[in-house]
Write an enzyme that holds these catalytic residues in place. Structure first.
Site, mmCIF file in Angstrom:
data_model
loop_
_atom_site.group_PDB
_atom_site.id
_atom_site.type_symbol
_atom_site.label_atom_id
_atom_site.label_comp_id
_atom_site.label_asym_id
_atom_site.label_seq_id
_atom_site.Cartn_x
_atom_site.Cartn_y
_atom_site.Cartn_z
ATOM 1 N N ASP A 155 45.483 -126.018 63.670
ATOM 2 C CA ASP A 155 44.028 -125.176 63.987
ATOM 3 C C ASP A 155 43.156 -126.060 63.890
ATOM 4 O O ASP A 155 42.905 -127.047 63.917
ATOM 5 C CB ASP A 155 43.794 -125.892 61.767
ATOM 6 C CG ASP A 155 42.376 -125.412 61.679
ATOM 7 O OD1 ASP A 155 41.421 -124.287 62.292
ATOM 8 O OD2 ASP A 155 42.214 -125.153 60.180
ATOM 9 N N ASN B 33 39.721 -124.917 63.769
ATOM 10 C CA ASN B 33 38.196 -124.725 63.044
ATOM 11 C C ASN B 33 38.629 -125.230 61.962
ATOM 12 O O ASN B 33 36.966 -124.924 61.098
ATOM 13 C CB ASN B 33 37.545 -123.183 64.270
ATOM 14 C CG ASN B 33 38.795 -122.398 62.950
ATOM 15 O OD1 ASN B 33 39.336 -122.625 62.768
ATOM 16 N ND2 ASN B 33 37.915 -121.451 62.576
ATOM 17 N N ASP C 57 39.977 -124.304 58.855
ATOM 18 C CA ASP C 57 40.095 -123.069 58.416
ATOM 19 C C ASP C 57 41.417 -122.757 56.958
ATOM 20 O O ASP C 57 41.252 -121.877 56.760
ATOM 21 C CB ASP C 57 39.535 -121.656 58.328
ATOM 22 C CG ASP C 57 40.654 -121.033 59.648
ATOM 23 O OD1 ASP C 57 41.429 -121.722 60.008
ATOM 24 O OD2 ASP C 57 40.107 -119.932 60.234
ATOM 25 N N ASP D 233 45.244 -121.723 65.289
ATOM 26 C CA ASP D 233 44.007 -120.205 66.336
ATOM 27 C C ASP D 233 44.932 -120.699 67.583
ATOM 28 O O ASP D 233 45.602 -121.533 67.778
ATOM 29 C CB ASP D 233 42.957 -120.702 65.785
ATOM 30 C CG ASP D 233 42.303 -122.123 65.690
ATOM 31 O OD1 ASP D 233 42.688 -122.495 66.593
ATOM 32 O OD2 ASP D 233 41.688 -122.430 64.781
ATOM 33 N N ASP E 95 53.588 -111.030 72.370
ATOM 34 C CA ASP E 95 54.665 -110.174 71.103
ATOM 35 C C ASP E 95 54.034 -109.080 71.296
ATOM 36 O O ASP E 95 53.003 -108.914 70.261
ATOM 37 C CB ASP E 95 54.540 -110.572 69.848
ATOM 38 C CG ASP E 95 55.511 -110.711 69.122
ATOM 39 O OD1 ASP E 95 56.975 -109.619 69.302
ATOM 40 O OD2 ASP E 95 56.100 -111.575 68.416
ATOM 41 N N ASP F 9 58.897 -106.410 70.170
ATOM 42 C CA ASP F 9 59.275 -106.021 68.376
ATOM 43 C C ASP F 9 60.425 -105.527 67.728
ATOM 44 O O ASP F 9 60.204 -104.553 68.484
ATOM 45 C CB ASP F 9 58.498 -106.600 67.431
ATOM 46 C CG ASP F 9 58.021 -106.731 65.950
ATOM 47 O OD1 ASP F 9 59.063 -108.261 66.034
ATOM 48 O OD2 ASP F 9 58.080 -105.481 65.191
ATOM 49 N N GLU G 208 63.817 -108.434 70.838
ATOM 50 C CA GLU G 208 64.101 -109.104 69.397
ATOM 51 C C GLU G 208 65.599 -107.898 69.324
ATOM 52 O O GLU G 208 65.405 -106.257 68.672
ATOM 53 C CB GLU G 208 63.604 -108.318 68.304
ATOM 54 C CG GLU G 208 64.179 -109.193 67.372
ATOM 55 C CD GLU G 208 62.718 -108.468 65.793
ATOM 56 O OE1 GLU G 208 63.458 -109.640 64.703
ATOM 57 O OE2 GLU G 208 62.201 -108.095 66.111
ATOM 58 N N HIS H 104 60.394 -116.962 63.102
ATOM 59 C CA HIS H 104 59.848 -117.046 62.254
ATOM 60 C C HIS H 104 60.934 -115.498 60.973
ATOM 61 O O HIS H 104 59.770 -116.024 59.956
ATOM 62 C CB HIS H 104 58.382 -116.347 62.411
ATOM 63 C CG HIS H 104 58.749 -114.987 63.329
ATOM 64 N ND1 HIS H 104 59.207 -114.780 63.821
ATOM 65 C CD2 HIS H 104 57.851 -113.735 62.568
ATOM 66 C CE1 HIS H 104 59.242 -114.249 64.764
ATOM 67 N NE2 HIS H 104 58.334 -113.083 63.587
ATOM 68 N N ASP H 105 61.612 -115.528 61.284
ATOM 69 C CA ASP H 105 62.104 -114.633 60.301
ATOM 70 C C ASP H 105 63.230 -115.687 59.455
ATOM 71 O O ASP H 105 64.017 -114.057 59.362
ATOM 72 C CB ASP H 105 63.114 -113.399 60.846
ATOM 73 C CG ASP H 105 61.494 -112.639 60.864
ATOM 74 O OD1 ASP H 105 60.429 -112.296 60.733
ATOM 75 O OD2 ASP H 105 61.722 -112.721 62.678
#
Ligand code: GLC
Length: 535
Positions: free
Chosen positions: A34, A36, A38, A42, A111, A213, A275, A337-338
């Protein structure tokens, strides 16, 4: 041959495409860095960490979707394909990332989600507005079988019927994934044209290619026949079903051929990664195309998901991946990530073995951020903390994918150096010890192991270009293989068992890299790795 003739000959040889030996590093932008404050990662954050990635030695970054999105599926529901979500930055930030990465010899892969859009995409908003709207046929609309009954028994990957009733026109639309992700109708040529224009937009901006994907799900059975019902129930309580009607339809190959032509029309060796969760090596073989004119790198999910330290299973599967794909390059994947992180699926002591299979085989290697430091899966412990909707639908059997998407662990300061605000997912308690800052300083750390392996992959000709020949030490649960080239033979030995093992190897050995100074190649302490030159 004179020097001039030799130089000319070398010049005439087409250079080996970069992706053949590539290490592709997947970044989940929400969770990497990150910039900024939040609590959400990013693009500027990623740019600020490029020196780390350069030191690690990767060749390319695959960015999971950072296009504008309602974030129901954290970016896999795209509402505008030609911009960047303000949460992650701007197109200017993206251009800066591409530029800064290029300076460090790193390529950027996007992606590309072609199976579906967000239900907030203007195409779908138009499509759902009336049966006669010109965009109606861009999605898969059908009448129900009867009142309150969907057109057939197809199920969403993410639980329950794959059909959503829409009261505006009294029809159902099909969604393989969340109901907020309506499937595009790839039998409509306008869809292909629009999507290929998106692809050109990003190729023009300098991306080196795409990870496609859910690419096998583009088409469904046109007659809408029911899927075969299988015994048992899934984590969502639905009946189990086959996927023959909704996955891996032959028409996918026509799209891939056309898409390959598009990317090949751009200079600079662009690449298509897919994928591809498939049923076996035969299906995987088809994804390269009969004339090698489809995907360059379909993902081989079968080696990395063996999920147990079984040398015989690895030997068999890696042999298949080397022999059944006609000399093409397999793309090995242990983490994404899955799926739960490999550290939890294998033994934590086996992390260096996993790294070695990934980086010392004849393959292109896909990594996932945090794998190199040994990040663990940290799933939520309470339903109210779950962010991934499938974890809410499937709780408690299916806890969703939050556990493998926790923030990158940079150091042992508050929030692991990921953010100054509350992170969107909690930083795991392991961050105190499992982090980049600490492991960078330790020569024996997992991070140092990854760095050394990646460096070897670049500098050792046999590990880079050599053939891959599996040796059979199944009885000892030792996985070993040879990498042979004109430069010599290298042996790689991984003891997958908790006991010291002795194996018989021919020839004199000279160690190149080992995880334990007691490992000799022939005598191997528990979970040890040995890489050596065979003389
Ligand atoms: C792919 C992505 C996954 C996403 C799904 C729908 O499997 O990897 O994260 O939820 O497609 O786009």
């Amino acid at each position: 041959m004179t020097h001039i003739a030799l130089a000319l000959l070398l010049l005439m040889q087409p250079p080996t495409p970069w992706w053949k030996h590539a290490v592709v590093y997947e970044i989940y932008p929400r969770s990497f860095q990150d910039s900024n404050g939040d609590g959400i990662g990013d693009l500027k954050g990623i740019t600020s960490r490029l020196d780390y990635l350069h030191d690690l030695g990767i060749d390319a970054i695959w960015l999971t979707p950072c296009y504008p999105s309602p974030q129901v599926d954290f970016g896999y529901d795209i509402s505008n394909y030609e911009s960047i979500d303000p949460k992650y930055g701007t197109l200017a930030d993206f251009d800066e990332l591409v530029r800064e990465a290029r300076k460090r010899g790193i390529r950027i892969l996007m992606d590309m989600v072609m199976n579906h859009t967000s239900d907030q995409h203007p195409w779908f908003i138009e499509s759902r507005s009336s049966k006669t709207n010109p965009k109606r046929d861009w999605y898969v609309w059908r009448d129900g079988k009867g009142p309150g009954e969907p057109p057939n028994n197809w199920l969403s990957e993410f639980g329950h019927s794959a059909w959503q009733y829409d009261s505006t026109t009294g029809q159902y639309y099909y969604h393989k994934f969340y109901r907020q992700q309506p499937d595009l109708n790839w039998r409509n040529p306008a869809v292909e044209r629009a999507m290929f224009n998106v692809v050109r937009f990003w190729l023009d901006r300098g991306v080196a290619g795409f990870r496609l994907d859910a690419i096998t799900t583009l088409f469904e059975d046109p007659e809408l026949r029911d899927e075969k019902v299988l015994p048992g129930k899934n984590a969502y309580g639905d009946q189990n079903e086959d996927d023959a009607r909704t996955d891996n339809h032959p028409e996918v190959h026509d799209v891939l051929k056309s898409l390959r032509k598009v990317i090949d029309s751009f200079s600079g060796q662009r690449v298509l990664i897919g994928e591809t969760y498939l049923h076996g090596p035969e299906d995987l073989n088809k994804m390269y195309g009969a004339n090698n004119d489809e995907l360059q790198l379909p993902m081989d999910m079968q080696v990395g998901l063996i999920d147990t330290l079984d040398a015989a299973a690895f030997r068999r599967r890696i042999t298949e991946s080397q022999t059944l794909i006609r000399g093409n390059i397999p793309l090995f994947v242990f983490n994404n990530h899955d799926i739960h992180r490999s550290l939890d699926r294998y033994h934590p002591y086996a992390a260096k073995i996993v790294a070695t299979i990934l980086l010392a085989s004849r393959d292109a290697a896909q990594m996932y951020y945090g794998e190199e430091i040994g990040m663990k899966t940290t799933p939520p412990t309470r339903k109210e903390d779950v962010r991934d909707p499938i974890g809410i639908t499937g709780w408690p059997k299916e806890k969703g994918r939050d556990g493998e998407r926790t923030p990158m662990q940079w150091d042992s300061t508050a929030n692991a150096g990921f953010t100054t605000d509350t992170p969107w997912l909690p930083v795991p308690p392991t961050a105190d010890t499992v982090n980049v800052a600490r492991e960078t300083k330790e020569p024996g750390s997992l991070l140092s192991w990854y760095k050394k392996l990646i460096a070897l992959r670049k500098t050792n000709t046999s590990l880079r270009e050599g053939t891959n020949e599996m040796l059979d030490f199944d009885q000892s649960n030792v996985l070993a293989w040879l990498r042979k080239s004109e430069a010599g033979t290298v042996v790689v030995v991984c003891n997958m068992s908790p006991e010291t093992k002795t194996i018989t190897l021919r020839g004199a050995l000279r160690p190149i890299l080992r995880s334990d100074s007691a490992a000799t190649g022939r005598s191997m302490p528990p979970y040890a790795v040995y890489i050596g030159a065979v003389q």
